[in-house]
Design a protein around this motif. Structure first.
Motif: not given
Length: 420
Positions: A381, A391-393, A396
């Protein structure tokens, strides 16, 4: 593959749609997302999606304004409105804008799949209907079709005067074809095989709602783009050129050369627009470049040289190398830095670099992320934020989509297989 673009100012909603829907196991591909219409618009032009999913109430540019612009400049895109507000007025406005579906939040993956399937089927059926209508029109109104093409071709004659061009547009209007506009630009498209490609571009022009008119020529097709202003005409021309290249490639056409002439403000200038477009296309042919090529002019009398466009792209790449970690960086920022309009910069950058702006920026960020994953112990993150993702998601998701494994798996593999 059916390309989908998502716009919503709520990270939770975007994350939910991104994470819950089985993108990898369906014919749908999420090609990008944005938090509002202002950010989304240049990305939509850059990624050229088939379907747009957009929220209504967003800051800066709301969903309705985004829909209006997309319907005006890229009417072949199917639009799905996603909203948390069950208000008839929004639904009514959406219907007027040609929105395909109107959904209320929250939405499940199953419901989204059903909606995407319906919109995809509608787009396919509309395409088939246009093809059937075109074939029927050719059979039943061969004379009118021939006259329409003859009149459009007459606009490009070396002998056509301003008065002749005005009369030609009046004759087209008498046939029910509104070809008079504040601005015009001609796209000169060459491809092989000519018959197949012309059918493809005629169908795409039909889906433009009268904003683009196609006529045949010996090497392919000429397309007259109508616009309300210089900026509007340029956006339409580049959006149509980009979609044309994609559709021609899908149909199996090769040796694709698409050039955009200067924007003119009178019917008598249409010939001049064609001449600049044709000059550019001939220059492309002399260079014997492989693959699909799109090129255009920015202003009267200016023909961009290969050296000039390469310089612009190199300048843009340098700018990106200095600013790619800025989470607020957008295509229009780079276009402004190199002195180009958004649409032209997007096209030139993709042509010269072999990647869209979005793909190139994502590559810079993910390559930096790989370095940080290998060389530091920072959390995924933290690395996401450092390379430019709030937005870390989403970081990913992009990382796995590009690299084939999650950031954590990439780090573990690096530890198991250290460099020599």
């Amino acid at each position: 593959m059916i390309r989908v673009f998502l716009v919503d100012d709520e990270i939770v909603i975007r994350e939910g749609i991104r994470a819950s829907f089985p993108w990898d196991s369906t014919e749908y591909s999420l090609v990008g997302e944005a938090p509002d219409g202002e950010v989304a618009l240049p990305m939509i032009r850059d990624t050229n999606p088939d379907i747009l999913i957009t929220d209504i109430r967003m800051p800066f540019m709301d969903g309705m304004e985004l829909c209006r612009i997309v319907r005006s400049q890229m009417p072949w895109i199917g639009i799905i409105i996603l909203s948390g507000y069950d208000e008839f007025e929004y639904a009514r406005q959406g219907i007027q804008l040609g929105v395909k579906e109107y959904l209320l939040k929250p939405i499940t993956a199953e419901e989204l799949r059903r909606v995407l399937d319906r919109v995809s089927a509608q787009l396919t059926e509309e395409r088939r209907n246009r093809e059937r209508s075109e074939r029927l029109r050719q059979r039943m109104e061969g004379t009118n079709l021939f006259l329409r093409e003859r009149l459009l071709t007459a606009l490009y004659s070396e002998d056509t005067t301003e008065t002749d061009a005005e009369k030609t547009l009046q004759e087209l209007r008498n046939m029910g074809i509104q070809a008079q506009s504040a601005r015009y630009a001609v796209i000169d498209a060459a491809f092989h095989p000519v018959k197949t490609g012309y059918e493809v571009l005629t169908e795409l022009a039909e889906s433009s709602g009268g904003a683009v008119l196609a006529s045949p020529c010996r090497t392919g097709s000429r397309l007259l783009v109508l616009g309300d202003s210089e900026a509007d005409t340029e956006e339409r021309a580049y959006a149509f050129a980009a979609s044309s290249a994609q559709d021609l490639e899908r149909s199996g056409c090769t040796e694709i050369r698409i050039s955009i002439g200067e924007i003119v403000d009178s019917p008598g200038g249409i010939l001049r627009s064609l001449q600049t477009a044709r000059h550019l296309r001939h220059a492309l042919a002399e260079q014997e470049r492989g693959g699909t090529v799109i090129v255009g002019v920015r202003e009267v009398g200016e023909l961009p040289s290969e050296k000039k466009t390469l310089s612009v792209v190199n300048e843009a790449k340098f700018f990106l190398s200095q600013h790619f970690t800025d989470p607020n960086l957008m295509l229009q920022d780079v276009a402004r830095a190199v002195g180009m309009s958004n649409s032209r910069f997007s096209t030139v950058f993709a042509q010269q670099s072999g990647k869209t702006f979005t793909e190139y920026l994502t590559g810079l960020r993910l390559n930096r992320a790989k370095e940080l994953l290998r060389e530091t112990d920072r959390r995924s993150s933290e690395i996401a934020f450092e390379v430019g993702y709030n937005d870390a998601h989403y970081f990913s998701y992009l990382f796995k989509k590009s690299v084939g494994m999650t950031p954590g798996e990439y780090r573990s593999e690096g530890k198991d297989n250290p460099p020599d």
